[in-house]
Write a protein that holds these residues in place. Sequence first.
Motif, PDB file in Angstrom:
ATOM      1  N   GLY A 143       0.852  -1.173   0.000  1.00 57.16           N
ATOM      2  CA  GLY A 143       0.000   0.000   0.000  1.00 57.16           C
ATOM      3  C   GLY A 143       0.891   1.226   0.000  1.00 57.16           C
ATOM      4  N   VAL A 144       0.455   2.302  -0.676  1.00 55.91           N
ATOM      5  CA  VAL A 144       1.246   3.535  -0.739  1.00 55.91           C
ATOM      6  C   VAL A 144       0.594   4.586   0.155  1.00 55.91           C
ATOM      7  CG1 VAL A 144       2.240   5.288  -2.247  1.00 55.91           C
ATOM      8  CG2 VAL A 144       1.793   2.988  -3.143  1.00 55.91           C
ATOM      9  N   LEU A 145       1.394   5.152   1.064  1.00 54.48           N
ATOM     10  CA  LEU A 145       0.871   6.164   1.973  1.00 54.48           C
ATOM     11  C   LEU A 145       1.713   7.421   1.925  1.00 54.48           C
ATOM     12  CD1 LEU A 145       0.326   4.044   5.240  1.00 54.48           C
ATOM     13  CD2 LEU A 145      -1.401   4.637   3.538  1.00 54.48           C
ATOM     14  N   MET A 146       1.091   8.566   2.188  1.00 55.44           N
ATOM     15  CA  MET A 146       1.844   9.765   2.528  1.00 55.44           C
ATOM     16  C   MET A 146       1.736   9.914   4.046  1.00 55.44           C
ATOM     17  SD  MET A 146       1.089  12.430  -0.526  1.00 55.44           S
ATOM     18  CE  MET A 146       0.835  11.856  -2.218  1.00 55.44           C
ATOM     19  N   GLU A 147       2.662  10.646   4.641  1.00 54.55           N
ATOM     20  CA  GLU A 147       2.777  10.620   6.108  1.00 54.55           C
ATOM     21  C   GLU A 147       1.473  10.922   6.838  1.00 54.55           C
ATOM     22  OE1 GLU A 147       7.490  11.432   6.836  1.00 54.55           O
ATOM     23  OE2 GLU A 147       6.127  13.062   7.245  1.00 54.55           O
ATOM     24  N   MET A 166       5.910   4.480   2.657  1.00 54.74           N
ATOM     25  CA  MET A 166       5.385   5.785   3.042  1.00 54.74           C
ATOM     26  C   MET A 166       6.467   6.860   2.889  1.00 54.74           C
ATOM     27  SD  MET A 166       3.632   6.858   6.625  1.00 54.74           S
ATOM     28  CE  MET A 166       5.106   7.132   7.602  1.00 54.74           C
ATOM     29  N   THR A 167       6.108   7.955   2.246  1.00 51.81           N
ATOM     30  CA  THR A 167       7.022   9.087   2.134  1.00 51.81           C
ATOM     31  C   THR A 167       6.250  10.368   2.397  1.00 51.81           C
ATOM     32  OG1 THR A 167       6.612   9.526  -0.181  1.00 51.81           O
ATOM     33  CG2 THR A 167       8.372   7.959   0.308  1.00 51.81           C
ATOM     34  N   GLY A 168       6.954  11.481   2.317  1.00 51.30           N
ATOM     35  CA  GLY A 168       6.327  12.783   2.528  1.00 51.30           C
ATOM     36  C   GLY A 168       7.098  13.535   3.573  1.00 51.30           C
ATOM     37  N   ASP A 169       6.678  14.743   3.829  1.00 52.73           N
ATOM     38  CA  ASP A 169       7.345  15.515   4.878  1.00 52.73           C
ATOM     39  C   ASP A 169       6.300  16.372   5.552  1.00 52.73           C
ATOM     40  OD1 ASP A 169       6.903  17.051   2.683  1.00 52.73           O
ATOM     41  OD2 ASP A 169       8.883  17.986   2.651  1.00 52.73           O
ATOM     42  N   TRP A 170       5.384  15.708   6.211  1.00 48.78           N
ATOM     43  CA  TRP A 170       4.274  16.407   6.816  1.00 48.78           C
ATOM     44  C   TRP A 170       4.645  16.958   8.179  1.00 48.78           C
ATOM     45  CZ3 TRP A 170       0.653  18.710   4.783  1.00 48.78           C
ATOM     46  CH2 TRP A 170      -0.293  19.312   5.608  1.00 48.78           C
ATOM     47  N   GLN A 171       4.324  18.217   8.435  1.00 46.78           N
ATOM     48  CA  GLN A 171       4.536  18.818   9.745  1.00 46.78           C
ATOM     49  C   GLN A 171       3.183  19.063  10.389  1.00 46.78           C
ATOM     50  OE1 GLN A 171       7.324  19.423  11.525  1.00 46.78           O
ATOM     51  NE2 GLN A 171       8.390  18.325   9.882  1.00 46.78           N
ATOM     52  N   ASN A 178       3.076  13.822  14.146  1.00 47.24           N
ATOM     53  CA  ASN A 178       4.138  13.771  13.144  1.00 47.24           C
ATOM     54  C   ASN A 178       4.584  12.336  12.921  1.00 47.24           C
ATOM     55  OD1 ASN A 178       4.590  16.398  12.198  1.00 47.24           O
ATOM     56  ND2 ASN A 178       5.482  16.946  14.176  1.00 47.24           N
ATOM     57  N   ALA A 179       4.942  12.049  11.685  1.00 46.19           N
ATOM     58  CA  ALA A 179       5.235  10.667  11.305  1.00 46.19           C
ATOM     59  C   ALA A 179       6.305  10.033  12.181  1.00 46.19           C
ATOM     60  CB  ALA A 179       5.639  10.616   9.849  1.00 46.19           C
ATOM     61  N   ALA A 180       7.361  10.784  12.481  1.00 44.15           N
ATOM     62  CA  ALA A 180       8.468  10.192  13.235  1.00 44.15           C
ATOM     63  C   ALA A 180       8.000   9.710  14.595  1.00 44.15           C
ATOM     64  CB  ALA A 180       9.588  11.199  13.393  1.00 44.15           C
ATOM     65  N   LYS A 181       7.030  10.406  15.189  1.00 43.01           N
ATOM     66  CA  LYS A 181       6.542  10.006  16.506  1.00 43.01           C
ATOM     67  C   LYS A 181       5.403   9.021  16.415  1.00 43.01           C
ATOM     68  CE  LYS A 181       7.618  13.819  19.585  1.00 43.01           C
ATOM     69  NZ  LYS A 181       7.002  14.796  20.514  1.00 43.01           N
ATOM     70  N   PHE A 182       4.602   9.133  15.373  1.00 40.57           N
ATOM     71  CA  PHE A 182       3.398   8.314  15.305  1.00 40.57           C
ATOM     72  C   PHE A 182       3.637   6.957  14.644  1.00 40.57           C
ATOM     73  CE2 PHE A 182      -1.010   7.499  13.627  1.00 40.57           C
ATOM     74  CZ  PHE A 182      -1.549   7.207  14.866  1.00 40.57           C
ATOM     75  N   ALA A 183       4.651   6.861  13.788  1.00 38.12           N
ATOM     76  CA  ALA A 183       4.896   5.619  13.046  1.00 38.12           C
ATOM     77  C   ALA A 183       5.035   4.376  13.949  1.00 38.12           C
ATOM     78  CB  ALA A 183       6.109   5.772  12.140  1.00 38.12           C
ATOM     79  N   PRO A 184       5.769   4.447  15.075  1.00 38.61           N
ATOM     80  CA  PRO A 184       5.879   3.246  15.908  1.00 38.61           C
ATOM     81  C   PRO A 184       4.524   2.763  16.415  1.00 38.61           C
ATOM     82  CG  PRO A 184       7.363   4.969  16.696  1.00 38.61           C
ATOM     83  CD  PRO A 184       6.565   5.567  15.595  1.00 38.61           C
ATOM     84  N   SER A 185       3.678   3.688  16.850  1.00 37.24           N
ATOM     85  CA  SER A 185       2.365   3.321  17.379  1.00 37.24           C
ATOM     86  C   SER A 185       1.476   2.778  16.265  1.00 37.24           C
ATOM     87  CB  SER A 185       1.669   4.533  17.997  1.00 37.24           C
ATOM     88  OG  SER A 185       2.479   5.110  18.964  1.00 37.24           O
ATOM     89  N   SER A 198      10.779   7.766   7.945  1.00 40.71           N
ATOM     90  CA  SER A 198      11.198   7.884   9.349  1.00 40.71           C
ATOM     91  C   SER A 198      11.618   6.536   9.918  1.00 40.71           C
ATOM     92  CB  SER A 198      10.108   8.537  10.193  1.00 40.71           C
ATOM     93  OG  SER A 198       8.862   7.969   9.940  1.00 40.71           O
ATOM     94  N   GLY A 199      11.978   5.599   9.055  1.00 50.36           N
ATOM     95  CA  GLY A 199      12.503   4.319   9.529  1.00 50.36           C
ATOM     96  C   GLY A 199      11.703   3.140   8.988  1.00 50.36           C
TER      97      GLY A 199
END
Length: 444
Positions: A143-147, A166-171, A178-185, A198-199
Amino acid sequence: MIFLSTVVCFLCVNSLMASETYKAGVLQVQHKELSELPPSIHNAGDTGLDILVLPPLESTANYDEAIDIVSSAAAQAGLYVVAHMYEKARCQLDYESVRSTLVFDRKGAITAVYRKAQNSAANCTVSDSDLVTFATDFGVTFGVLMEEDMMLYDEKHLKGVKNFVMTGDWQAEVSFFNAAKFAPSWSYITNANLVSTSGIYAGKAGLKTGADKLAVAELHKNGDHDAPMVPSVSPSSATFPGEDLRQFVVRPLDLEASSQGYKETVCHRSFCCEFYVKTGAKEKMPESSYSFAAFNGKRPFSVNHNIGTQICLISVTEKPNTFFERVSITANFTKQNSQYPIIQSATVLPTENFKFENGVNGIPHQVTLEMIEAQNIINFGIFGKYATSKLENNNVFEENSTDSTQNEIYDYIFNEDVQEFFDYVWIRLRILIVVVSIYILEMM
Ligand SMILES: *[C@@H]1O[C@H](CO)[C@@H](O)[C@H](O)[C@H]1NC(C)=O
Ligand SMILES: *[C@@H]1O[C@H](CO)[C@@H](O)[C@H](O)[C@H]1NC(C)=O
Ligand SMILES: *[C@@H]1O[C@H](CO)[C@@H](O)[C@H](O)[C@H]1NC(C)=O
């Protein structure tokens, strides 16, 4: 018979082993210049990657040239490449700014396109309402996602897909989002592989990559994983100190009481969070000051969305050094199965002491997060999403929109002084009710 089944079993396992995993990579750098891309893609090809996710490209004047360069590099390196680009698309007499995620296959052909207009007032670009997917020659459908999609889409939208790029640079305005914080959850709850800028996350098994410029991980195709990990984010200097809690109802953690273990309930707009903490024996160091916080309401998100959020949080404002024997949060959320653990910790937390449960005690909307013997916790909480509303073009969330004044009114109502005043009135009223009922009873 036994021999035969052993042989069959052996063959099965063998053939599964051969094709069970794939190798994914991410270029972990901020925006990349177009000219720097081909060497990086070739390098990734040399390490035997199947698929590579690029960081978002600088807004480029020449979209077609960018496509040509990435396409031929993907073909030469012989791997799938996912790129996020900005495009000026002709719209009537004007131009419209569009964000596109393009997927190139091993031959350099475009195999998937996912586009979104950059601002809400776009007239010509219609975003896909369905999840964009593509199949690969190594037998995985992505599946293709933006942040921002992690936040915008529900589980239903993801159609049970087990691998995502997943790519993008959403603030986002709210830092949790934000993706960097939300991605693990997100990856923990969805239990899907996420190859992102973000990993690389392997569902419940968590982050698989370090801080290398080219981060590489081997992932199970069907999303089956190794032992689960606590979905926590360690703070970088940029993300510390904690959260902006101005819109939350906040109560301080009472360290005296917590050494014995105590419960505290904090409510915001009829959404209540029940906290329990028991801290360890007093140490010589001064203890950090934690707060309990609750929030229930809309938060602006992305260009033209509001997200209905319910958050319970234990948060610290300075360097954390408190030892929690036990810490737990329970709340009844409005929507079922749309909750995520939020954990930020300065150290890795042991999995066996972590619990995140939905539908506890048979109560369907009740969610509990619990940690035993935890230290160095910065943020610990549950984030729930109950609605995502798209704003109309003429109702875009702007700095001076009416919502901010509404928030001020809410803030006022939930201001401590005002609450004290209501408490006072209520106590008086109760006395009055008692007196009146005694009077009425006497009459009868
Ligand atoms: C979209 O259409 C509206 C009304 O027709 C116009 O005012 C606006 O400039 C257009 N936007 C773009 C990006 O073309
Ligand atoms: C959640 O709901 C249950 C059952 O309705 C109730 O007993 C409990 O007190 C509620 N919890 C909170 C934190 O509001
Ligand atoms: C918002 O309101 C303030 C004060 O009323 C004003 O100075 C400012 O220019 C406004 N900003 C926008 C974006 O309209």
